[in-house]
Scaffold this motif. Structure first.
Motif, mmCIF file in Angstrom:
data_model
loop_
_atom_site.group_PDB
_atom_site.id
_atom_site.type_symbol
_atom_site.label_atom_id
_atom_site.label_comp_id
_atom_site.label_asym_id
_atom_site.label_seq_id
_atom_site.Cartn_x
_atom_site.Cartn_y
_atom_site.Cartn_z
ATOM 1 N N UNK A 1 0.835 -1.205 0.000
ATOM 2 C CA UNK A 1 0.000 0.000 0.000
ATOM 3 C C UNK A 1 0.871 1.256 0.000
ATOM 4 N N UNK A 2 1.975 1.213 0.716
ATOM 5 C CA UNK A 2 2.846 2.387 0.827
ATOM 6 C C UNK A 2 3.640 2.653 -0.444
ATOM 7 N N UNK A 3 4.124 1.609 -1.124
ATOM 8 C CA UNK A 3 5.088 1.836 -2.208
ATOM 9 C C UNK A 3 4.532 1.624 -3.612
ATOM 10 N N UNK A 4 3.301 1.118 -3.736
ATOM 11 C CA UNK A 4 2.762 0.910 -5.081
ATOM 12 C C UNK A 4 2.344 2.251 -5.698
ATOM 13 N N UNK A 5 1.981 2.233 -6.979
ATOM 14 C CA UNK A 5 1.498 3.434 -7.648
ATOM 15 C C UNK A 5 0.337 4.030 -6.854
ATOM 16 N N UNK A 6 0.415 5.319 -6.575
ATOM 17 C CA UNK A 6 -0.618 5.975 -5.790
ATOM 18 C C UNK A 6 -0.381 5.924 -4.306
ATOM 19 N N UNK A 7 0.634 5.171 -3.880
ATOM 20 C CA UNK A 7 0.986 5.113 -2.462
ATOM 21 C C UNK A 7 1.881 6.280 -2.071
ATOM 22 N N UNK A 8 1.951 6.604 -0.798
ATOM 23 C CA UNK A 8 2.681 7.803 -0.363
ATOM 24 C C UNK A 8 4.196 7.692 -0.477
ATOM 25 N N UNK A 9 4.726 6.475 -0.736
ATOM 26 C CA UNK A 9 6.171 6.301 -0.829
ATOM 27 C C UNK A 9 6.581 5.641 -2.139
ATOM 28 N N UNK A 10 5.735 5.746 -3.155
ATOM 29 C CA UNK A 10 6.085 5.188 -4.454
ATOM 30 C C UNK A 10 7.232 6.003 -5.052
ATOM 31 N N UNK A 11 8.352 5.363 -5.387
ATOM 32 C CA UNK A 11 9.525 6.125 -5.839
ATOM 33 C C UNK A 11 9.416 6.667 -7.255
ATOM 34 N N UNK A 12 8.495 6.143 -8.073
ATOM 35 C CA UNK A 12 8.437 6.570 -9.471
ATOM 36 C C UNK A 12 7.054 7.054 -9.892
ATOM 37 N N UNK A 13 6.280 7.557 -8.944
ATOM 38 C CA UNK A 13 4.965 8.127 -9.237
ATOM 39 C C UNK A 13 5.039 9.636 -8.980
ATOM 40 N N UNK A 14 5.061 10.413 -10.045
ATOM 41 C CA UNK A 14 5.235 11.857 -9.910
ATOM 42 C C UNK A 14 4.036 12.543 -9.264
#
Length: 320
Positions: free
Chosen positions: A144-157
């Motif tokens: 939940x945290x790192x997927x697209x739309x999550x608050x810690x996704x590294x490659x979602x602008x």
């Protein structure tokens, strides 16, 4: 009779009402609805509508005491749901709504949303503690945290940087609070390497040097300083006073004294030197992944080297 899903959109409208009495009544209905709903009761679209209503219910809570009470009440709903799947779906809806609406929050309301994020972070840890850090729940929480739309996704602008900064600022503190205010009497050790993986992933893959700096200064450095402060050798009168003299460093005594690497059932609580080694290894493994950025990998390797070698623990870390 109306189905559970039919009740959600009207409830969302009531939650976003301009009338406080209507919102208060809707909040109570929300608690009942979530505690009695099956995990599949709401579709993704319906959950998004519901969370939009919750978001603006909180938006219109103006008085500080009202804000604090409502933030706590909403976060506690994570522990009110009838199943872990329903709780995780509700948490997913929270983060998706927060990321989606964050840039529209004006500066006068920002502090109360920072507080809401803090409350949900703490409640998330207490939910995971209650579930005995069950591996599937923990994996979904990290996802939940790192997927697209999550608050810690590294490659979602679309993800606002200030949101991941705030999480880095509060994460260890709220984990420590949750371990001291556990919903179970004898909590299993916190799987620290797994819990910190989203931050290591973001640090390794973010294209922003500022984001990397914030994670290192707000989370990585204080974490390893705490794991150094509390090692037996730092309590030796003949040992260098290095970290022991740095009274400004947080100690996080609750989770440091009851943590393992990844598997609470198998590992039990690890001695602090072993815990530090395990977390360092996790950070090293994530940094060495092919998806890591070269510049970030070098910085994380430098952190690993500093804390891996005891004689160098006082060497200042440069996140530039």
């Amino acid at each position: 009779m109306a189905s559970e899903s039919d009740r959600a959109p009207p409830l969302a409208k009531l939650l976003a009402s301009t009338d406080k009495k209507t919102r208060d009544k809707a909040t109570k209905q929300l608690a009942s609805f979530l505690s009695n709903s099956a995990p599949e009761a709401l579709s993704k679209v319906e959950l998004a509508k519901l969370w939009k209503g919750i978001f603006y219910c909180f938006w219109m809570s103006d008085k500080p005491l009202v804000q604090q009470a409502l933030a706590s009440e909403l976060a506690e709903l994570l522990l009110r749901s009838t199943s872990k799947e329903a709780s995780l779906a509700f948490l997913s809806g929270f983060w998706e709504a927060t990321v989606r609406e964050w840039n529209g929050i004006d500066r006068l309301r920002m502090d109360k949303y920072y507080m809401l994020v803090r409350r949900f972070t703490n409640a998330s840890f207490r939910f995971l503690i209650r579930e005995n850090w069950e591996s599937a729940s923990l994996a979904e929480y990290n996802n939940i945290l790192i997927r697209k739309g999550g608050p810690m996704c590294p490659d979602d602008q679309r993800v606002p940087a200030s949101l991941s900064y705030h999480l880095a600022d509060i994460y260890l503190e709220e984990l420590d609070k949750a371990m001291s205010n556990s919903p179970v009497s004898d909590p299993l050790p916190a799987p620290l390497s797994t819990l910190l993986s989203p931050f290591f992933v973001l640090a390794a893959r973010t294209p922003s040097n500022i984001t990397y700096q914030r994670i290192q200064s707000a989370l990585i450095n204080p974490l390893f300083a705490s794991l150094t402060l509390q090692t037996p050798e730092s309590e030796d009168e003949d040992a260098p006073r290095r970290k022991r003299a740095r009274l400004d460093e947080p100690e996080y005594t609750n989770f440091v004294s009851n943590a393992c690497s990844t598997d609470p059932e198998e590992e039990k609580a690890l001695p602090i030197p072993q815990l530090r080694a395990a977390v360092l290894r996790k950070m090293f493994d994530i940094a060495s992944h092919e998806d890591s950025r070269d510049s970030n990998r070098r910085k994380l390797y430098a952190v690993w080297k500093v804390y891996k070698e005891d004689e160098n623990v006082d060497k200042p870390l440069d996140a530039s």
